[in-house]
Design a protein around this motif. Structure first.
Motif, PDB file in Angstrom:
ATOM      1  N   PRO A  84       0.861   8.392  -9.986  1.00  0.00           N
ATOM      2  CA  PRO A  84       1.770   7.793 -10.972  1.00  0.00           C
ATOM      3  C   PRO A  84       2.487   6.553 -10.448  1.00  0.00           C
ATOM      4  O   PRO A  84       2.729   5.605 -11.193  1.00  0.00           O
ATOM      5  N   ALA A  85       2.820   6.551  -9.154  1.00  0.00           N
ATOM      6  CA  ALA A  85       3.504   5.387  -8.570  1.00  0.00           C
ATOM      7  C   ALA A  85       2.608   4.154  -8.594  1.00  0.00           C
ATOM      8  O   ALA A  85       3.068   3.040  -8.864  1.00  0.00           O
ATOM      9  N   LEU A  86       1.316   4.330  -8.311  1.00  0.00           N
ATOM     10  CA  LEU A  86       0.380   3.209  -8.397  1.00  0.00           C
ATOM     11  C   LEU A  86       0.285   2.700  -9.838  1.00  0.00           C
ATOM     12  O   LEU A  86       0.326   1.493 -10.084  1.00  0.00           O
ATOM     13  N   LEU A  87       0.178   3.629 -10.769  1.00  0.00           N
ATOM     14  CA  LEU A  87      -0.016   3.253 -12.168  1.00  0.00           C
ATOM     15  C   LEU A  87       1.215   2.589 -12.773  1.00  0.00           C
ATOM     16  O   LEU A  87       1.118   1.919 -13.801  1.00  0.00           O
ATOM     17  N   THR A  88       2.372   2.762 -12.125  1.00  0.00           N
ATOM     18  CA  THR A  88       3.597   2.098 -12.592  1.00  0.00           C
ATOM     19  C   THR A  88       3.999   0.942 -11.682  1.00  0.00           C
ATOM     20  O   THR A  88       5.158   0.541 -11.625  1.00  0.00           O
ATOM     21  N   ASN A  89       3.008   0.423 -10.941  1.00  0.00           N
ATOM     22  CA  ASN A  89       3.153  -0.824 -10.168  1.00  0.00           C
ATOM     23  C   ASN A  89       4.149  -0.753  -9.010  1.00  0.00           C
ATOM     24  O   ASN A  89       4.732  -1.768  -8.636  1.00  0.00           O
ATOM     25  N   LYS A  90       4.320   0.424  -8.409  1.00  0.00           N
ATOM     26  CA  LYS A  90       5.182   0.522  -7.233  1.00  0.00           C
ATOM     27  C   LYS A  90       4.513  -0.120  -6.014  1.00  0.00           C
ATOM     28  O   LYS A  90       5.170  -0.489  -5.063  1.00  0.00           O
ATOM     29  N   SER A  99       6.291   4.149   1.531  1.00  0.00           N
ATOM     30  CA  SER A  99       6.266   5.606   1.690  1.00  0.00           C
ATOM     31  C   SER A  99       6.478   6.278   0.339  1.00  0.00           C
ATOM     32  O   SER A  99       7.448   5.988  -0.368  1.00  0.00           O
ATOM     33  N   THR A 100       5.568   7.181   0.009  1.00  0.00           N
ATOM     34  CA  THR A 100       5.575   7.838  -1.297  1.00  0.00           C
ATOM     35  C   THR A 100       5.111   9.279  -1.134  1.00  0.00           C
ATOM     36  O   THR A 100       4.163   9.543  -0.403  1.00  0.00           O
ATOM     37  N   SER A 101       5.765  10.212  -1.804  1.00  0.00           N
ATOM     38  CA  SER A 101       5.329  11.607  -1.743  1.00  0.00           C
ATOM     39  C   SER A 101       3.931  11.723  -2.334  1.00  0.00           C
ATOM     40  O   SER A 101       3.611  11.062  -3.328  1.00  0.00           O
ATOM     41  N   TYR A 102       3.114  12.556  -1.732  1.00  0.00           N
ATOM     42  CA  TYR A 102       1.703  12.594  -2.116  1.00  0.00           C
ATOM     43  C   TYR A 102       1.495  13.051  -3.551  1.00  0.00           C
ATOM     44  O   TYR A 102       0.621  12.536  -4.257  1.00  0.00           O
ATOM     45  N   ASP A 103       2.294  14.012  -3.997  1.00  0.00           N
ATOM     46  CA  ASP A 103       2.078  14.527  -5.345  1.00  0.00           C
ATOM     47  C   ASP A 103       2.472  13.523  -6.425  1.00  0.00           C
ATOM     48  O   ASP A 103       2.127  13.694  -7.593  1.00  0.00           O
ATOM     49  N   GLY A 104       3.182  12.437  -6.049  1.00  0.00           N
ATOM     50  CA  GLY A 104       3.555  11.417  -7.018  1.00  0.00           C
ATOM     51  C   GLY A 104       2.903  10.073  -6.769  1.00  0.00           C
ATOM     52  O   GLY A 104       3.276   9.071  -7.385  1.00  0.00           O
ATOM     53  N   VAL A 122       0.844  -1.198   0.000  1.00  0.00           N
ATOM     54  CA  VAL A 122       0.000   0.000   0.000  1.00  0.00           C
ATOM     55  C   VAL A 122       0.876   1.245   0.000  1.00  0.00           C
ATOM     56  O   VAL A 122       1.758   1.394   0.845  1.00  0.00           O
ATOM     57  N   GLY A 123       0.618   2.141  -0.937  1.00  0.00           N
ATOM     58  CA  GLY A 123       1.357   3.396  -1.007  1.00  0.00           C
ATOM     59  C   GLY A 123       0.726   4.452  -0.136  1.00  0.00           C
ATOM     60  O   GLY A 123      -0.498   4.635  -0.151  1.00  0.00           O
ATOM     61  N   MET A 124       1.544   5.150   0.654  1.00  0.00           N
ATOM     62  CA  MET A 124       1.030   6.229   1.495  1.00  0.00           C
ATOM     63  C   MET A 124       2.125   7.241   1.807  1.00  0.00           C
ATOM     64  O   MET A 124       3.315   6.928   1.794  1.00  0.00           O
ATOM     65  N   ASP A 125       1.693   8.457   2.077  1.00  0.00           N
ATOM     66  CA  ASP A 125       2.574   9.530   2.540  1.00  0.00           C
ATOM     67  C   ASP A 125       2.284   9.694   4.028  1.00  0.00           C
ATOM     68  O   ASP A 125       1.268  10.287   4.399  1.00  0.00           O
ATOM     69  N   PRO A 126       3.143   9.165   4.914  1.00  0.00           N
ATOM     70  CA  PRO A 126       2.816   9.099   6.349  1.00  0.00           C
ATOM     71  C   PRO A 126       3.023  10.411   7.107  1.00  0.00           C
ATOM     72  O   PRO A 126       3.826  10.507   8.024  1.00  0.00           O
ATOM     73  N   THR A 127       2.249  11.432   6.711  1.00  0.00           N
ATOM     74  CA  THR A 127       2.356  12.735   7.374  1.00  0.00           C
ATOM     75  C   THR A 127       0.993  13.294   7.779  1.00  0.00           C
ATOM     76  O   THR A 127       0.905  14.443   8.206  1.00  0.00           O
ATOM     77  N   PHE A 143      -9.995   4.219  -0.580  1.00  0.00           N
ATOM     78  CA  PHE A 143      -8.816   3.525  -1.090  1.00  0.00           C
ATOM     79  C   PHE A 143      -8.833   3.569  -2.612  1.00  0.00           C
ATOM     80  O   PHE A 143      -9.872   3.344  -3.237  1.00  0.00           O
ATOM     81  N   GLY A 144      -7.666   3.864  -3.210  1.00  0.00           N
ATOM     82  CA  GLY A 144      -7.570   3.993  -4.651  1.00  0.00           C
ATOM     83  C   GLY A 144      -6.889   2.803  -5.297  1.00  0.00           C
ATOM     84  O   GLY A 144      -5.870   2.312  -4.801  1.00  0.00           O
ATOM     85  N   LEU A 145      -7.457   2.336  -6.404  1.00  0.00           N
ATOM     86  CA  LEU A 145      -6.898   1.215  -7.163  1.00  0.00           C
ATOM     87  C   LEU A 145      -6.886   1.554  -8.651  1.00  0.00           C
ATOM     88  O   LEU A 145      -7.483   2.534  -9.085  1.00  0.00           O
ATOM     89  N   LYS A 146      -6.221   0.710  -9.423  1.00  0.00           N
ATOM     90  CA  LYS A 146      -6.161   0.938 -10.866  1.00  0.00           C
ATOM     91  C   LYS A 146      -7.552   0.795 -11.499  1.00  0.00           C
ATOM     92  O   LYS A 146      -8.395   0.050 -11.012  1.00  0.00           O
ATOM     93  N   LYS A 147      -7.755   1.512 -12.586  1.00  0.00           N
ATOM     94  CA  LYS A 147      -9.006   1.433 -13.317  1.00  0.00           C
ATOM     95  C   LYS A 147      -9.283  -0.010 -13.753  1.00  0.00           C
ATOM     96  O   LYS A 147      -8.379  -0.732 -14.172  1.00  0.00           O
ATOM     97  N   GLY A 148     -10.534  -0.421 -13.641  1.00  0.00           N
ATOM     98  CA  GLY A 148     -10.947  -1.739 -14.097  1.00  0.00           C
ATOM     99  C   GLY A 148     -10.808  -2.853 -13.085  1.00  0.00           C
ATOM    100  O   GLY A 148     -11.228  -3.981 -13.348  1.00  0.00           O
TER     101      GLY A 148
END
Length: 264
Positions: free
Chosen positions: A85-91, A77-82, A36-41, A220-225
């Motif tokens: 894109p990180a989800l869409l590129t399978n991070k 941990s992922t910066s919120y503004d990115g 799970v990607g999140m910005d822990p702030t 919670f956000g997931l890829k389209k479809g």
């Protein structure tokens, strides 16, 4: 007849290919880990304590979700503004970072049902008490606003309070300190964060205007479809709302403030 059979075969192939594409939940069950990607702030949803551990309300929801799936939870941990894109590129498999379900984001992502609804509120300089009563009073070029880059706080500031000067920061703490230090007049952000920050970071110099002026469902956000995963998560959320799990976790983070002692 040949054309009809060819059409049926093409449809069967297409459906077979679609069925073969596993979703986030199925992938996690197969691998044994839900990423799970999140910005822990974002207090009290996801934040880092004194020991460097990521804790919070949404973190506990995800831990319980992973347990229900029979897998381990990995927080990325992922910066919120990115983060999209990180989800869409399978991070990672899904986004769990206090994300507001907006129509703009929904064009790029599928969302679960909301697990909570919040709204934007204001932290203002204490010496503006009486002068600033609502967000509308800040809609003037003489005022300077701040929020976190890429959040709905930034979007709302630019949309509803567009006449004021705006400057965003990479994290909430820096933005709040801009107001504490008198460099900005108001911090625009979600109510659950502001109700904590006014005391934790306010240093007696901030006033909290608690009336939300937006409607913001967090999901919670997931890829389209990925409808199978959405279906599973929605059923999970319905279950915990009725078996006491949700109420217990909500009380832990929103009614009990003992977790603040564990923060820096």
């Amino acid at each position: 007849m040949k054309k009809f059979l060819a059409t049926l075969l093409l449809a069967a192939t297409t459906l077979g290919g679609a069925a073969a594409q596993a979703g986030a939940i199925e992938d996690a069950v197969k691998s044994g880990t839900l990423r799970v990607g999140m910005d822990p702030t974002y207090m009290p949803f996801e934040m880092t304590n004194k020991r460097g551990e990521i804790i919070g309300f949404e973190v506990d929801l995800l831990k319980d979700m992973a347990k229900a799936m029979g897998v381990k939870l990995e927080l990325v941990s992922t910066s919120y503004d990115g983060i999209i894109p990180a989800l869409l590129t399978n991070k990672f498999d899904m986004i769990g970072s206090g994300m507001t379900l907006t129509q703009e984001r929904n064009l790029r992502l599928n969302f679960s049902e909301p697990f909570i609804v919040v709204g934007q509120t204001l932290l203002i300089r204490k010496d503006l008490q009486g002068q600033i009563k609502t967000y509308k009073d800040l809609n003037d070029p003489k005022y300077r606003l701040t929020s976190k880059i890429g959040t709905t706080g930034e979007m709302i500031a630019k949309k509803l309070i567009s006449k004021a000067e705006y400057h965003g920061y990479d994290n909430e703490q820096e933005a709040v300190m801009d107001v504490v230090n008198g460099k900005a007049d108001a911090f625009v952000y979600d109510a659950p964060y502001n109700v904590v920050a006014v005391n934790k970071a306010g240093a007696g110099k901030l006033l909290y205007l608690a009336e939300p002026f937006t409607y913001e469902p967090l999901a919670f956000g997931l890829k389209k479809g990925d409808y199978d995963s959405i279906n599973w998560i929605n059923n999970y959320l319905q279950q915990i709302r009725h078996d006491g799990t949700y109420d217990r976790l909500h009380a832990k983070w929103f009614k009990d403030t003992s977790w603040l002692k564990d923060m820096e």
